[in-house]
Design an enzyme around this catalytic site. Structure first.
Site, short mmCIF file in Angstrom:
data_model
loop_
_atom_site.label_atom_id
_atom_site.label_comp_id
_atom_site.label_asym_id
_atom_site.label_seq_id
_atom_site.Cartn_x
_atom_site.Cartn_y
_atom_site.Cartn_z
N PRO A 2 1.62 -2.21 -1.81
CA PRO A 2 2.51 -3.09 -1.04
C PRO A 2 1.91 -3.40 0.33
CG PRO A 2 3.58 -0.97 -1.50
CD PRO A 2 2.20 -0.90 -2.06
N GLU A 3 1.90 -4.67 0.66
CA GLU A 3 1.41 -5.10 1.97
C GLU A 3 2.61 -5.52 2.81
OE1 GLU A 3 -2.01 -7.72 1.53
OE2 GLU A 3 -2.53 -6.78 -0.36
N ARG A 123 3.55 7.89 -8.33
CA ARG A 123 2.25 8.58 -8.22
C ARG A 123 2.13 9.44 -6.95
NH1 ARG A 123 -2.08 4.03 -9.16
NH2 ARG A 123 -3.53 5.74 -8.80
#
Ligand SMILES: [Zn+2]
Length: 284
Positions: A2-3, A123
């Site tokens: 995600p940016e 994760r």
């Protein structure tokens, strides 16, 4: 990963449910995502804390908390930083979590009005930090300017990037120089600005920096308007995948035709460890 637009979308999604709300209980399933804080310290700070403000800095969500000091009777400010990493999501639930939803809920915070705030991370590459006021100031200072800050002029933008001989793509993604831009939006902004991603930042012309400034801001804003590009693991605060409204010109289009000139787009891993996709004809 995600940016800026994806984290901004997550933050906007959780803000209405959290601001002004009190956390009545908190649990943490794993400690491997904690940075500089222990589980007992984090949970003690969160329990009873009032969430004053929810905002984004760089690619991180920030909860500004007012906590009662255990020794004194004063209120102290803490900054709870949630870094989504690759697979992290910031979510609000107004109903009990299903077993599948609870499985990857790393942090769960029960809210005073009912409902839960959840940091989900399949994760667990994300990170959680708890900072004091001075710790926050230090953290904030180490980060570059926000690309969408209304006060960021083309001149300040260029000045933040041009003092490096590294490839412009690497410099654009360096969070100490400018925050929020990762691989996807660096590829897209450099294509739209017509800049060779491997060109040393110090050799990018003043005109090209003006184009890059406008294209970076335009693309980030368009991605926010589209509620973030869809990633495999990306979900908005209600668990929905992002919209597919933003058309990407180069990212994940290696070997396909350039939308501007029809040339096959090239891909390289030579600039950084990530894939860079570009048009050798449009980006000189
Ligand atoms: Zn082209």
């Amino acid at each position: 990963m995600p940016e800026l637009p994806e984290v901004e979308t997550m933050v906007r999604g959780i803000r209405p449910a959290l601001e002004g709300e009190r956390i009545v209980a908190a649990t943490l399933s794993h400690i491997d995502i904690l940075r500089g804080v222990t589980r007992p310290k984090l949970l003690a700070a969160l329990t009873g804390a009032r969430i004053e403000r929810v905002f984004r800095r760089a690619k991180h969500g920030v909860l500004q908390l007012a906590i009662k000091s255990p020794t004194k009777r004063t209120t102290e400010t803490r900054y709870f930083i949630l870094q989504p990493g690759m697979t992290g999501n910031l979510l609000i639930y107004d109903r009990p979590l299903s077993p599948a939803e609870a499985k990857y809920a790393v942090l769960r915070a029960r809210l005073g009005r009912g409902g839960e705030f959840v940091f989900r991370d399949v994760r667990r590459i994300g990170a959680l930090r708890l900072l004091t006021q001075s710790g926050w100031e230090q953290y904030d200072r180490a980060l570059g300017p926000e690309p969408l800050d209304p006060g960021l002029t083309p001149a300040r933008f260029a000045d933040a990037l041009r003092h490096s001989r590294a490839a412009i793509k690497k410099v654009l993604m360096d969070q100490r120089k400018l925050v929020g831009v990762g691989n996807i939006y660096a590829n897209e902004a450099l294509f739209s600005a017509g800049i060779d991603p491997s060109k040393p930042a110090s050799r990018v012309s003043a005109d090209a920096y003006v184009r890059l400034y406008h294209e970076t801001r335009r693309i980030l804003q368009a991605a926010i308007d589209a509620e973030g590009t869809t990633f495999r693991d990306y979900r908005t605060s209600t668990g929905e995948p992002g919209n597919f409204q933003l058309e990407l010109n180069v990212y994940e289009r290696e070997g396909e035709r350039c939308r501007q000139c029809g040339t096959r787009l090239a891909g390289t891993h030579d600039i950084d460890a990530r894939i860079t996709v570009f048009c050798w004809r449009c980006q000189r």
